[in-house]
Design an enzyme around this catalytic site. Structure first.
Site, PDB file in Angstrom:
ATOM      1  N   LYS A 176     -46.639 -17.255  -7.260  1.00  0.00           N
ATOM      2  CA  LYS A 176     -45.204 -18.505  -7.104  1.00  0.00           C
ATOM      3  C   LYS A 176     -44.132 -17.485  -6.190  1.00  0.00           C
ATOM      4  CE  LYS A 176     -45.838 -21.082 -11.212  1.00  0.00           C
ATOM      5  NZ  LYS A 176     -45.461 -21.444 -12.430  1.00  0.00           N
TER       6      LYS A 176
ATOM      7  N   ASN B 116     -43.427 -17.255 -14.227  1.00  0.00           N
ATOM      8  CA  ASN B 116     -44.892 -16.594 -14.688  1.00  0.00           C
ATOM      9  C   ASN B 116     -45.510 -16.547 -13.116  1.00  0.00           C
ATOM     10  OD1 ASN B 116     -45.367 -18.842 -13.870  1.00  0.00           O
ATOM     11  ND2 ASN B 116     -46.204 -19.077 -15.651  1.00  0.00           N
TER      12      ASN B 116
ATOM     13  N   HIS C  15     -50.022 -19.868 -10.981  1.00  0.00           N
ATOM     14  CA  HIS C  15     -50.702 -21.310 -11.635  1.00  0.00           C
ATOM     15  C   HIS C  15     -51.979 -21.045 -10.586  1.00  0.00           C
ATOM     16  CE1 HIS C  15     -50.660 -25.191 -12.115  1.00  0.00           C
ATOM     17  NE2 HIS C  15     -51.203 -25.279 -10.950  1.00  0.00           N
TER      18      HIS C  15
ATOM     19  N   GLU D 281     -54.718 -30.595  -6.980  1.00  0.00           N
ATOM     20  CA  GLU D 281     -54.567 -29.857  -6.703  1.00  0.00           C
ATOM     21  C   GLU D 281     -55.011 -29.292  -5.545  1.00  0.00           C
ATOM     22  OE1 GLU D 281     -52.162 -28.848 -11.286  1.00  0.00           O
ATOM     23  OE2 GLU D 281     -53.582 -27.421  -9.946  1.00  0.00           O
TER      24      GLU D 281
HETATM   25  P1  CMP Z   1     -47.424 -23.580 -14.868  1.00  0.00           P
HETATM   26  O1  CMP Z   1     -48.064 -23.635 -16.059  1.00  0.00           O
HETATM   27  O2  CMP Z   1     -48.008 -22.524 -13.670  1.00  0.00           O
HETATM   28  O3  CMP Z   1     -46.900 -25.240 -14.594  1.00  0.00           O
HETATM   29  C1  CMP Z   1     -45.872 -25.751 -14.879  1.00  0.00           C
HETATM   30  C2  CMP Z   1     -44.604 -23.878 -15.091  1.00  0.00           C
HETATM   31  O4  CMP Z   1     -43.099 -24.725 -15.779  1.00  0.00           O
HETATM   32  C3  CMP Z   1     -45.113 -23.645 -15.809  1.00  0.00           C
HETATM   33  O5  CMP Z   1     -46.324 -22.758 -15.570  1.00  0.00           O
HETATM   34  C4  CMP Z   1     -43.788 -21.950 -16.093  1.00  0.00           C
HETATM   35  O6  CMP Z   1     -43.878 -21.750 -15.204  1.00  0.00           O
HETATM   36  C5  CMP Z   1     -42.905 -23.411 -16.057  1.00  0.00           C
HETATM   37  N1  CMP Z   1     -42.854 -23.518 -17.552  1.00  0.00           N
HETATM   38  C6  CMP Z   1     -43.372 -23.937 -18.805  1.00  0.00           C
HETATM   39  N2  CMP Z   1     -43.494 -24.090 -19.831  1.00  0.00           N
HETATM   40  C7  CMP Z   1     -41.376 -24.178 -19.614  1.00  0.00           C
HETATM   41  C8  CMP Z   1     -40.259 -23.880 -20.619  1.00  0.00           C
HETATM   42  N3  CMP Z   1     -40.790 -24.369 -21.603  1.00  0.00           N
HETATM   43  N4  CMP Z   1     -39.553 -23.602 -19.960  1.00  0.00           N
HETATM   44  C9  CMP Z   1     -39.349 -23.201 -18.194  1.00  0.00           C
HETATM   45  N5  CMP Z   1     -40.379 -23.330 -17.904  1.00  0.00           N
HETATM   46  C10 CMP Z   1     -41.460 -23.501 -18.542  1.00  0.00           C
END
Ligand code: CMP
Length: 137
Positions: A9, A112, A115, A126
């Site tokens: 990311k 984070n 992905h 995807e």
């Molecule tokens: P990912 O699982 O890659 O795809 C969905 C993304 O949404 C996740 O990673 C996080 O980056 C983001 N995400 C998920 N839950 C939350 C949350 N409660 N608040 C902010 N971002 C979130």
């Protein structure tokens, strides 16, 4: 052999963690079938994360994912989906297991670093979102 989509990311690219993550991908035995660096438009980020469109964090997530370059990878390996998710760790880095990429490198729930697809059907969708079949090696 199973395939999954991995993303490095924009936060990870910006922090200079691309190499660390690529090294881990190779160390874990994934075969990289395709890889590209690109920047998503906000329309593309909205389309990629459309399953989250009703969530309160959707707008912020779209802004973040279109804020800078990311790296998309098509990874192949036996049990690739589960294996890559276990290397990433839990979505929330504070809950992620020791030794996972998110525990090691993530700075916030949204930021984070990586992905991974969560199932075979989403992996197919995807992968097709980022790659055409002629880009596979
Ligand atoms: P990912 O699982 O890659 O795809 C969905 C993304 O949404 C996740 O990673 C996080 O980056 C983001 N995400 C998920 N839950 C939350 C949350 N409660 N608040 C902010 N971002 C979130």
């Amino acid at each position: 052999m199973e395939q999954t989509l991995a993303l490095i990311k924009p936060d990870a690219v910006g922090q200079g963690c691309m190499g660390t993550i690529l090294q881990r991908i190779e160390k874990e035995g994934f075969h990289v079938r395709a890889m590209k660096m690109l920047r998503l438009s906000s329309k593309e980020a909205m389309a990629f994360y459309r399953v989250h469109e009703k969530k309160p964090f959707f707008e912020s997530l779209v802004n973040f994912m279109s804020s800078g370059p990311l790296v998309a990878l098509l990874l192949e390996k036996e049990d690739a989906i589960r294996h890559w998710r276990s290397v990433m760790g839990a979505t929330d880095h504070t809950q992620a297991a020791e030794g996972t990429l998110r525990r090691q490198l993530a700075t916030a729930l949204e930021r984070n670093v990586v992905h991974g697809s969560d199932a075979e059907d989403t992996a197919r969708e995807e992968i097709a979102f980022f790659f055409s079949t002629r880009e596979y090696i």
